[in-house]
Design an enzyme around this catalytic site. Structure first.
Site, PDB file in Angstrom:
ATOM      1  N   ASP A 184       6.999 -32.288  37.686  1.00 51.13           N
ATOM      2  CA  ASP A 184       6.834 -30.835  37.787  1.00 51.13           C
ATOM      3  C   ASP A 184       7.894 -30.203  36.903  1.00 51.13           C
ATOM      4  OD1 ASP A 184       6.803 -28.147  38.423  1.00 51.13           O
ATOM      5  OD2 ASP A 184       6.832 -28.436  40.585  1.00 51.13           O
ATOM      6  N   VAL A 185       7.484 -29.682  35.759  1.00 52.51           N
ATOM      7  CA  VAL A 185       8.462 -29.200  34.777  1.00 52.51           C
ATOM      8  C   VAL A 185       9.288 -28.032  35.286  1.00 52.51           C
ATOM      9  CG1 VAL A 185       7.129 -30.032  32.794  1.00 52.51           C
ATOM     10  CG2 VAL A 185       6.786 -27.680  33.625  1.00 52.51           C
ATOM     11  N   TYR A 193       2.454 -14.610  29.701  1.00 53.28           N
ATOM     12  CA  TYR A 193       2.123 -15.782  28.895  1.00 53.28           C
ATOM     13  C   TYR A 193       2.619 -15.613  27.462  1.00 53.28           C
ATOM     14  CZ  TYR A 193      -0.693 -19.455  26.712  1.00 53.28           C
ATOM     15  OH  TYR A 193      -1.105 -20.563  25.993  1.00 53.28           O
ATOM     16  N   LYS A 243       5.499 -17.857  25.332  1.00 57.30           N
ATOM     17  CA  LYS A 243       5.219 -18.590  24.103  1.00 57.30           C
ATOM     18  C   LYS A 243       6.127 -18.132  22.965  1.00 57.30           C
ATOM     19  CE  LYS A 243       2.144 -21.396  25.675  1.00 57.30           C
ATOM     20  NZ  LYS A 243       2.379 -22.860  25.703  1.00 57.30           N
ATOM     21  N   ASP A 284       2.478 -35.360  34.619  1.00 57.95           N
ATOM     22  CA  ASP A 284       1.794 -34.156  35.052  1.00 57.95           C
ATOM     23  C   ASP A 284       2.294 -33.807  36.451  1.00 57.95           C
ATOM     24  OD1 ASP A 284      -0.957 -32.695  33.942  1.00 57.95           O
ATOM     25  OD2 ASP A 284      -0.662 -32.436  36.090  1.00 57.95           O
ATOM     26  N   ASN A 325       4.501 -29.958  26.643  1.00 60.58           N
ATOM     27  CA  ASN A 325       3.191 -29.330  26.533  1.00 60.58           C
ATOM     28  C   ASN A 325       2.751 -28.593  27.794  1.00 60.58           C
ATOM     29  OD1 ASN A 325       0.236 -29.193  25.455  1.00 60.58           O
ATOM     30  ND2 ASN A 325       0.058 -30.328  27.381  1.00 60.58           N
TER      31      ASN A 325
END
Length: 250
Positions: A60-61, A155, A159, A38, A87
């Site tokens: 940190d993606v 958003y 997706k 995370d 995720n």
């Protein structure tokens, strides 16, 4: 209980809370060695502490350096990953908007985490899985499939991009034994959506669009994630698995 993931090592991003934490915890209960990661490293460590054979890692993606360091730390601990769950994500309620009203900064912040972050997670997942094969699971959304996300341009776009990335990765690496699938949860009550769940009118409106008549919970997503992480899903790749209470059937 049969441990369906015994012997597997799994990395889950965004595992400090919400769906990620629930899924990572279920993986541990199914016998896997789990890396909870995370951006909030303390949250990742707290979540991992409740499970056997689990560790927490700060990741940190949206920062490739952070992603590379996390994968290097995992490898340095002697962990050979079998499954990666991409995720981690954000939804900037109160800022995301229909396209004509959307600030560029909100667009960029959302893409940095949701789409670029997923890309970086998957990029380094493929590198980690090459030579052995494995499963990559991405978290999608009905907003990337239907008009459900009309008020959330950034958003919803990320997706939809994740759904496309899933198919592309599946096609590119199938012959190397690397599978990629997306799980598409519907409205799921987690800390990410408190602006809806804490507003009775907004909550009732969205639940009214779910044929099963209730919001989802993180537990509703666990089972399909376990399946896709397991050898039972050996012939499944490039697919979107909807767990949305029927929302996208309308």
């Amino acid at each position: 209980m049969q441990e369906r993931l015994a012997g597997k090592s799994i990395l889950v991003t965004g595992a400090g809370s919400g769906i990620g934490k629930a899924v990572a915890t279920r993986f541990a209960h199914e016998g896997a060695a789990v890396v909870f990661s995370d951006r909030d490293g303390a949250a990742a460590h707290r979540a991992a502490a409740s499970c056997r054979d689990a560790i927490g890692v700060e990741l940190d993606v949206s920062d490739e350096g952070s992603v590379e360091r996390a994968y290097a730390e995992i490898a340095g601990r002697g962990i050979a990953l079998d499954v990666v769950v991409a995720n981690a994500g954000v939804q900037l309620f109160g800022h995301d908007a229909p396209v004509a009203d959307l600030d560029l900064d909100v667009w960029k912040r959302t893409l940095d985490v949701n789409l670029t972050g997923t890309f970086l997670t998957v990029k380094h997942a493929v590198r980690a899985l090459r030579g052995r094969g494995g499963s990559i699971i991405l978290t999608g959304s009905p907003t990337g499939l239907t008009g459900e996300g009309a008020e959330f341009t950034a958003y919803s776009t990320t997706k939809a991009g994740i759904h496309g990335l899933t198919r592309t990765v599946a096609a590119a690496y199938a012959r190397e034994g690397i599978r990629a699938n997306a799980v598409v949860p519907g409205y799921t009550e987690t800390p990410l959506v408190t602006s809806i769940s804490d507003d009775p009118e907004s909550r009732a409106a969205i639940v009214s669009r779910i044929p099963l008549g209730r919001p989802g919970t993180p537990a509703d997503v666990e089972g399909i994630m376990v399946f896709l992480a397991s050898d039972e899903a050996a012939f499944a790749t490039g697919s979107l698995f909807r767990v949305d209470g029927g929302m996208t059937t309308l």
